[in-house]
Design an enzyme around this catalytic site. Structure first.
Site, PDB file in Angstrom:
ATOM      1  CB  SER A  67      -0.920  -0.001   1.222  1.00 39.24           C
ATOM      2  OG  SER A  67      -1.817   1.081   1.179  1.00 39.24           O
ATOM      3  CG  ASP A  68       2.995   4.844  -1.596  1.00 37.45           C
ATOM      4  OD1 ASP A  68       3.803   4.760  -0.644  1.00 37.45           O
ATOM      5  OD2 ASP A  68       2.953   5.810  -2.365  1.00 37.45           O
ATOM      6  CB  THR A  69      -1.014   7.136   1.604  1.00 33.85           C
ATOM      7  OG1 THR A  69      -1.698   5.948   2.005  1.00 33.85           O
ATOM      8  CG2 THR A  69      -1.951   8.335   1.719  1.00 33.85           C
TER       9      THR A  69
END
Length: 186
Positions: A67-69
């Protein structure tokens, strides 16, 4: 089959535990420098996929979640601040304005892959230099895209949000929950 979260983020760990009780954490060490040729949507999905792929190579029979934001304003990606001054610059840029937050989630197991990118819109209050410095004094900004975390004192900066609150925190759990059944996970 084990479930592995390819992230060192304590927020992602906390959020994942709301839908999966038993999982391992194996952070992925990848180059997260923002390259100018990436659009924000391409960048966040690429980073999530690279994290998942990096760990999936080591654990091919397990389900890996990457996941990445990112935070974007004026089509600029605001990554994690490199210093307090950089954090101040970012928060000044976000002050009184609306910006986008994107979180991508990538699931990998064997040759199977699934991904989703979940957007949200955040509007900040007009912030004084004193408010920004008081927030920076908490040190919450240090490992956060856009130099703030909405779940802690950063909530005091936020006038409104539209979209998935958990995407802003770093893991859109409702979307992830709906992706899991295709990997025989509930």
């Amino acid at each position: 089959m084990a479930v592995i979260l390819a992230s060192q983020s304590p927020r992602r760990r906390e959020l994942l535990s709301r839908i999966i009780s038993d999982f391992e954490v194996v952070p992925a060490d990848i180059d997260e420098d923002v390259k100018s040729y990436f659009t924000p949507m391409d960048y966040v999905l690429t980073m999530a996929a690279q994290k998942a792929a990096h760990i999936a190579k080591q654990y091919p029979n397990d389900l890996v979640i990457g996941s990445d934001t990112i935070v974007t304003i004026d089509n600029e990606i605001l990554g994690k601040p490199t210093s307090r001054e950089d954090g101040f610059r970012m928060l000044r840029q976000l002050s009184g304005r609306t910006h986008k937050v994107y979180t991508s989630v990538v699931l990998m197991k064997d040759n199977q892959e699934s991904s989703a990118t979940v957007p949200a819109t955040v509007e900040f209050y007009d912030l004084t230099d004193e408010e920004i410095n008081r927030y920076l004094d908490t040190k919450e900004y240090e490992d956060k895209a856009g130099a703030y975390g909405i779940q802690e004192q950063g909530a005091l900066l936020v006038k409104s949000i539209q979209g998935d609150y958990y995407s802003i925190m770093g893991l859109p759990i409702a979307t992830l929950y709906r992706m899991l059944p295709s990997f025989d996970q509930c």
